[in-house]
Scaffold this motif. Structure first.
Motif, PDB file in Angstrom:
ATOM      1  N   PRO A 107       0.811  -1.227   0.000  1.00  7.46           N
ATOM      2  CA  PRO A 107       0.000   0.000   0.000  1.00  7.46           C
ATOM      3  C   PRO A 107       0.838   1.269   0.000  1.00  7.46           C
ATOM      4  O   PRO A 107       0.458   2.273  -0.612  1.00  7.46           O
ATOM      5  CB  PRO A 107      -0.824  -0.126   1.287  1.00  7.46           C
ATOM      6  N   SER A 108       1.986   1.215   0.672  1.00  8.40           N
ATOM      7  CA  SER A 108       2.846   2.399   0.739  1.00  8.40           C
ATOM      8  C   SER A 108       3.383   2.752  -0.645  1.00  8.40           C
ATOM      9  O   SER A 108       3.386   3.933  -1.029  1.00  8.40           O
ATOM     10  CB  SER A 108       4.003   2.143   1.707  1.00  8.40           C
ATOM     11  N   ARG A 109       3.835   1.740  -1.398  1.00  9.99           N
ATOM     12  CA  ARG A 109       4.338   2.012  -2.753  1.00  9.99           C
ATOM     13  C   ARG A 109       3.214   2.516  -3.651  1.00  9.99           C
ATOM     14  O   ARG A 109       3.429   3.434  -4.448  1.00  9.99           O
ATOM     15  CB  ARG A 109       4.977   0.767  -3.362  1.00  9.99           C
ATOM     16  N   ALA A 110       2.040   1.942  -3.533  1.00 10.75           N
ATOM     17  CA  ALA A 110       0.910   2.387  -4.352  1.00 10.75           C
ATOM     18  C   ALA A 110       0.614   3.859  -4.086  1.00 10.75           C
ATOM     19  O   ALA A 110       0.405   4.649  -5.027  1.00 10.75           O
ATOM     20  CB  ALA A 110      -0.314   1.524  -4.067  1.00 10.75           C
ATOM     21  N   SER A 111       0.610   4.242  -2.824  1.00 12.67           N
ATOM     22  CA  SER A 111       0.355   5.646  -2.481  1.00 12.67           C
ATOM     23  C   SER A 111       1.487   6.542  -2.969  1.00 12.67           C
ATOM     24  O   SER A 111       1.240   7.647  -3.473  1.00 12.67           O
ATOM     25  CB  SER A 111       0.194   5.781  -0.962  1.00 12.67           C
ATOM     26  N   ASP A 112       2.719   6.062  -2.824  1.00 11.30           N
ATOM     27  CA  ASP A 112       3.869   6.848  -3.285  1.00 11.30           C
ATOM     28  C   ASP A 112       3.807   7.072  -4.796  1.00 11.30           C
ATOM     29  O   ASP A 112       4.146   8.164  -5.287  1.00 11.30           O
ATOM     30  CB  ASP A 112       5.171   6.140  -2.925  1.00 11.30           C
ATOM     31  N   LEU A 113       3.401   6.036  -5.550  1.00 11.31           N
ATOM     32  CA  LEU A 113       3.310   6.176  -7.004  1.00 11.31           C
ATOM     33  C   LEU A 113       2.239   7.179  -7.400  1.00 11.31           C
ATOM     34  O   LEU A 113       2.441   7.992  -8.312  1.00 11.31           O
ATOM     35  CB  LEU A 113       3.027   4.813  -7.645  1.00 11.31           C
ATOM     36  N   LEU A 114       1.109   7.143  -6.721  1.00 11.47           N
ATOM     37  CA  LEU A 114       0.069   8.146  -7.011  1.00 11.47           C
ATOM     38  C   LEU A 114       0.567   9.548  -6.686  1.00 11.47           C
ATOM     39  O   LEU A 114       0.272  10.506  -7.409  1.00 11.47           O
ATOM     40  CB  LEU A 114      -1.203   7.841  -6.219  1.00 11.47           C
ATOM     41  N   ASP A 115       1.328   9.663  -5.602  1.00 13.81           N
ATOM     42  CA  ASP A 115       1.904  10.953  -5.249  1.00 13.81           C
ATOM     43  C   ASP A 115       2.897  11.395  -6.322  1.00 13.81           C
ATOM     44  O   ASP A 115       2.941  12.566  -6.710  1.00 13.81           O
ATOM     45  CB  ASP A 115       2.584  10.849  -3.889  1.00 13.81           C
ATOM     46  N   ARG A 116       3.696  10.442  -6.828  1.00 17.35           N
ATOM     47  CA  ARG A 116       4.695  10.755  -7.845  1.00 17.35           C
ATOM     48  C   ARG A 116       4.044  11.298  -9.122  1.00 17.35           C
ATOM     49  O   ARG A 116       4.605  12.176  -9.776  1.00 17.35           O
ATOM     50  CB  ARG A 116       5.524   9.517  -8.184  1.00 17.35           C
TER      51      ARG A 116
ATOM     52  N   ILE B  21      -0.061   4.983 -15.710  1.00 17.54           N
ATOM     53  CA  ILE B  21       1.403   4.949 -15.596  1.00 17.54           C
ATOM     54  C   ILE B  21       1.814   4.399 -14.237  1.00 17.54           C
ATOM     55  O   ILE B  21       2.690   3.533 -14.127  1.00 17.54           O
ATOM     56  CB  ILE B  21       1.994   6.349 -15.817  1.00 17.54           C
ATOM     57  N   ALA B  22       1.163   4.894 -13.177  1.00 14.14           N
ATOM     58  CA  ALA B  22       1.470   4.408 -11.834  1.00 14.14           C
ATOM     59  C   ALA B  22       1.207   2.907 -11.727  1.00 14.14           C
ATOM     60  O   ALA B  22       1.993   2.165 -11.124  1.00 14.14           O
ATOM     61  CB  ALA B  22       0.642   5.169 -10.803  1.00 14.14           C
ATOM     62  N   ARG B  23       0.105   2.445 -12.316  1.00 20.17           N
ATOM     63  CA  ARG B  23      -0.212   1.013 -12.268  1.00 20.17           C
ATOM     64  C   ARG B  23       0.848   0.192 -13.005  1.00 20.17           C
ATOM     65  O   ARG B  23       1.259  -0.878 -12.541  1.00 20.17           O
ATOM     66  CB  ARG B  23      -1.582   0.757 -12.892  1.00 20.17           C
TER      67      ARG B  23
END
Length: 227
Positions: free
Chosen positions: A118-127, A151-153
């Motif tokens: 979940p942390s990486r998923a949130s970080d990617l959306l933030d990115r 792109i994040a996915r």
């Protein structure tokens, strides 16, 4: 990273004949390299990506990714390999409409190892600038925002190779620059090889290496053969 040799793809025609869409003697991409492949619409760009991703099977020839011969795998084997090794940014995004932006990114992880971070998923959306849209469904997002979620996915599973199919075709020029920056910078930061197909010279010129599909494809014809 990617080695193609004597790759041929033919499709059956209604008249009983066959149409050769791709006939590529040789094509390679090194680990971490970023390559644009430019070609006209209907020239076989998407077909090539689908072959590399294992979504289509070649008529003959070799596709090696990380020293694994993709053409020798079963359909299930190709699916598993794609999930663990390849990220794909579709031209039409292919987000699941019933899921939120964050859930769509998490799905990109389950396709690979099955482990959701979940942390990486949130970080990617933030990115990609969508931390405040994590709970929005695709229908609640603009076209450009949907592309950024896609792109994040595609990055979520930490792929070794990212395939991008005309990722700027459905966004306005300003969003196009943002999309390109996101893809190229993210791949560079994570050491991911990138193959982007496009018909836009403006997009292709952003890459240090730009190949023309017509130069590597012996099946090329001015009328085109497939998307």
């Amino acid at each position: 990273m990617l080695e193609i040799e004597n790759l041929i793809k033919r499709f059956d025609q209604p008249n009983g004949g066959e149409l050769t869409v791709l006939d590529i003697p040789s094509f390679q991409i090194a680990a971490g390299e970023q390559v644009a492949l430019i070609g006209q619409s209907g020239g076989g760009k998407t077909t090539l990506l689908h072959l590399i991703a294992g979504m289509l099977t070649a008529t003959s020839g070799s596709i090696r990714i990380n020293n694994l011969e993709l053409t020798r795998l079963s359909e299930q084997g190709r699916d598993r390999f794609r999930a663990g090794t390849i990220g794909y940014v579709f031209q039409t995004f292919n987000l699941l409409p019933a899921f939120t932006a964050l859930e769509n990114v998490k799905l990109g992880m389950t396709f690979g190892s099955g482990h959701v971070d979940p942390s990486r998923a949130s970080d990617l959306l933030d990115r990609v600038g969508l931390a405040d849209r994590a709970g929005y469904r695709p229908s609640q997002l603009s076209v450009g925002q949907q592309q950024r979620v896609a792109i994040a996915r595609a990055l979520a599973g930490r792929p070794k190779l990212l395939l991008a199919d005309e990722p700027t075709a459905n966004v306005d020029p300003a969003s196009s620059e943002t999309v390109l920056d996101l893809i190229m910078d993210s791949c560079r930061d994570e050491g991911i090889a990138l193959l982007m197909v496009t018909h836009s010279m403006d997009v292709a010129q952003r890459f240090q290496r730009c190949d023309k599909l017509e130069d590597i494809n012996r099946a090329f014809s001015p009328m085109g053969a497939g998307s």
